[in-house]
Enzyme design. Sequence first.
Site, PDB file in Angstrom:
ATOM      1  N   HIS A   1       0.875  -1.179   0.000  1.00  0.00           N
ATOM      2  CA  HIS A   1       0.000   0.000   0.000  1.00  0.00           C
ATOM      3  C   HIS A   1       0.913   1.230   0.000  1.00  0.00           C
ATOM      4  O   HIS A   1       0.916   2.031   0.923  1.00  0.00           O
ATOM      5  CB  HIS A   1      -0.945  -0.037   1.194  1.00  0.00           C
ATOM      6  CG  HIS A   1      -2.155   0.847   1.061  1.00  0.00           C
ATOM      7  ND1 HIS A   1      -3.447   0.382   1.151  1.00  0.00           N
ATOM      8  CD2 HIS A   1      -2.272   2.164   0.847  1.00  0.00           C
ATOM      9  CE1 HIS A   1      -4.308   1.386   1.013  1.00  0.00           C
ATOM     10  NE2 HIS A   1      -3.606   2.490   0.821  1.00  0.00           N
TER      11      HIS A   1
ATOM     12  N   GLU B   1      -4.171   0.025  -5.474  1.00  0.00           N
ATOM     13  CA  GLU B   1      -4.318   1.167  -6.387  1.00  0.00           C
ATOM     14  C   GLU B   1      -3.034   1.487  -7.158  1.00  0.00           C
ATOM     15  O   GLU B   1      -2.483   2.592  -7.044  1.00  0.00           O
ATOM     16  CB  GLU B   1      -4.790   2.400  -5.606  1.00  0.00           C
ATOM     17  CG  GLU B   1      -6.131   2.207  -4.947  1.00  0.00           C
ATOM     18  CD  GLU B   1      -6.643   3.453  -4.221  1.00  0.00           C
ATOM     19  OE1 GLU B   1      -5.930   4.480  -4.182  1.00  0.00           O
ATOM     20  OE2 GLU B   1      -7.771   3.402  -3.705  1.00  0.00           O
TER      21      GLU B   1
ATOM     22  N   ASN C   1     -11.914  -0.424  -5.242  1.00  0.00           N
ATOM     23  CA  ASN C   1     -11.961   0.777  -4.396  1.00  0.00           C
ATOM     24  C   ASN C   1     -12.754   1.821  -5.159  1.00  0.00           C
ATOM     25  O   ASN C   1     -12.360   2.218  -6.266  1.00  0.00           O
ATOM     26  CB  ASN C   1     -10.555   1.327  -4.130  1.00  0.00           C
ATOM     27  CG  ASN C   1      -9.690   0.380  -3.294  1.00  0.00           C
ATOM     28  OD1 ASN C   1     -10.118  -0.701  -2.909  1.00  0.00           O
ATOM     29  ND2 ASN C   1      -8.474   0.795  -3.019  1.00  0.00           N
TER      30      ASN C   1
ATOM     31  N   TYR D   1     -14.719   5.631  -4.931  1.00  0.00           N
ATOM     32  CA  TYR D   1     -15.014   6.870  -4.208  1.00  0.00           C
ATOM     33  C   TYR D   1     -15.999   7.758  -4.965  1.00  0.00           C
ATOM     34  O   TYR D   1     -16.968   8.242  -4.385  1.00  0.00           O
ATOM     35  CB  TYR D   1     -13.717   7.625  -3.878  1.00  0.00           C
ATOM     36  CG  TYR D   1     -12.952   6.903  -2.774  1.00  0.00           C
ATOM     37  CD1 TYR D   1     -13.224   7.150  -1.437  1.00  0.00           C
ATOM     38  CD2 TYR D   1     -12.025   5.910  -3.083  1.00  0.00           C
ATOM     39  CE1 TYR D   1     -12.577   6.457  -0.430  1.00  0.00           C
ATOM     40  CE2 TYR D   1     -11.369   5.209  -2.069  1.00  0.00           C
ATOM     41  CZ  TYR D   1     -11.651   5.480  -0.744  1.00  0.00           C
ATOM     42  OH  TYR D   1     -11.036   4.782   0.260  1.00  0.00           O
TER      43      TYR D   1
ATOM     44  N   GLU E   1     -12.443  -0.783  -0.646  1.00  0.00           N
ATOM     45  CA  GLU E   1     -12.505   0.567  -0.050  1.00  0.00           C
ATOM     46  C   GLU E   1     -13.726   1.300  -0.589  1.00  0.00           C
ATOM     47  O   GLU E   1     -14.034   1.230  -1.782  1.00  0.00           O
ATOM     48  CB  GLU E   1     -11.280   1.421  -0.405  1.00  0.00           C
ATOM     49  CG  GLU E   1     -10.024   1.062   0.315  1.00  0.00           C
ATOM     50  CD  GLU E   1      -8.859   1.978  -0.036  1.00  0.00           C
ATOM     51  OE1 GLU E   1      -9.098   3.173  -0.355  1.00  0.00           O
ATOM     52  OE2 GLU E   1      -7.724   1.493  -0.004  1.00  0.00           O
TER      53      GLU E   1
HETATM   54  O1  IFM Z   1      -6.563   6.986   2.140  1.00  0.00           O
HETATM   55  C1  IFM Z   1      -6.672   6.509   0.840  1.00  0.00           C
HETATM   56  C2  IFM Z   1      -6.178   5.081   0.740  1.00  0.00           C
HETATM   57  O2  IFM Z   1      -4.871   4.952   1.210  1.00  0.00           O
HETATM   58  C3  IFM Z   1      -6.193   4.633  -0.708  1.00  0.00           C
HETATM   59  N1  IFM Z   1      -7.500   4.856  -1.291  1.00  0.00           N
HETATM   60  C4  IFM Z   1      -8.114   6.130  -1.107  1.00  0.00           C
HETATM   61  C5  IFM Z   1      -8.096   6.545   0.358  1.00  0.00           C
HETATM   62  C6  IFM Z   1      -8.741   7.924   0.530  1.00  0.00           C
HETATM   63  O3  IFM Z   1      -8.054   8.885  -0.213  1.00  0.00           O
END
Ligand code: IFM
Length: 453
Positions: A123, A168, A301, A303, A366
């Site tokens: 990570h 990521e 992940n 967002y 995530e």
């Molecule tokens: O905090 C980060 C994480 O480390 C990787 N994905 C997005 C998150 C929020 O920005």
Amino acid sequence: MTEPIPQFPAGFRWGVATAAYQIEGATAEDGRGPSIWDTFSHQPDRISDGSTGDVACDHYHRYAQDVALMADLGVGVYRFSVAWPRIQPTGTGPANPKGIAFYDRLVDALLERGIAPAVTLFHWDLPQAVQDDGGWANRDTAARFGEYAEAVSDALGDRVAVWLTLNEPYVHLALGYVLGMHAPGLAGTRDLLPVVHHQLLGHGLAAAAVRRHPGARVGIANNYTPVWAVGPDGTRGSATDDDEVAAFVYDVLHNRVFTDPLLLGRYPDGIEMLSAGDADATVLDGDLAVIAAPLDVLGVNYYNPTGIGAPPSGVGVGGLPFELRQLTGYPVTGYGWPVVPDGLRELLVLLHERYAGVLPPIWITENGCAYGGSTVDDDRIAFLDGHLRALRSAMDAGVDVQAYCYWSLLDNWEWADGFSQRFGLVHVDYATQARTPRASFAWYRDLIARSPR
Ligand code: IFM
């Protein structure tokens, strides 16, 4: 009154996620070597609030308390990452027993509470010594990553539910090698294909190492986004044909470059835009077979969707033919990110259709939001409610999703934005390290308690 969220199937796994450098602290303890994030965060003007991850949430010393919080929450899965420089301080050589011992204790504490560990191997906290040899631009890094994966899985492989090789890789590439906003802080790297390919090859070698352990399930956690062509006003209605073309290109880069090779065994058309060198000297015979070994899970992940348009000059950031445009018409989180729950459904259906027949079961590795520091966080509850409904409707549409991990258990160190962004279900007072569960924690706990086992 709002309808309750439809029930998720029995066996669906609820979890939370974190990452080593964002929570552990103890960066100079028990033989840990420096990582690129130690170097980067200590350079002037790199982090918006001038902070570093030296202490972060002090999880290295407080892990037992954090595991107890998770037990109280009732989660069945904890996704965390192992810090490569704790295991191999210089990114090579025998495993550091004290580094292994920390994750051993953590894994055992989780299992005692009935929480399955899901381990991310990388990570973003690359050992600095590996960066000094070229980082992911150097093919040797893939081999070194494979050896590190071997050491970690030899120690923990009898107890880990799921392994995620990389987190990521697209974000590491874009922010670390193109924009210089993340470690290693390189801007304008012209030949990006090696950085892409060696991360993918590292994934393949690490996956093979982990698979030596019977029953191991292996995946990768990619960041995905629905790409929307928008005009300069940030709306889809004003997008031109040129904006559509720009969005197509961005979709290839963000969503396909790190997934087509894994699931289809080939790079997508358009990969040439990342290559300024001799691609044949980078992608060697046999590499794609290593990369495309079948996955047990695909970590997603999510967002928000991304607004993309054609730059007026035809050339945008990094010399690439698109520009990012802020979406208008949506509420935003405290971080300024648009809140678009249906984007999660859209994305999952897109992946399901694009990779029909080869898509492994999905884990949402995530999904989360940063808001202000209050422990009364109705905004986060609304975010969760909306995204879980969207997730459920994607599953109704036939997408196989097995788990959801909220980002994040704790407020933590948000990379270049330091401590300014709080994503936690649990508030952290960084002066005292006191943990205080937020209202969203109770909301998520109730949802988990109501869900069939
Ligand atoms: O905090 C980060 C994480 O480390 C990787 N994905 C997005 C998150 C929020 O920005």
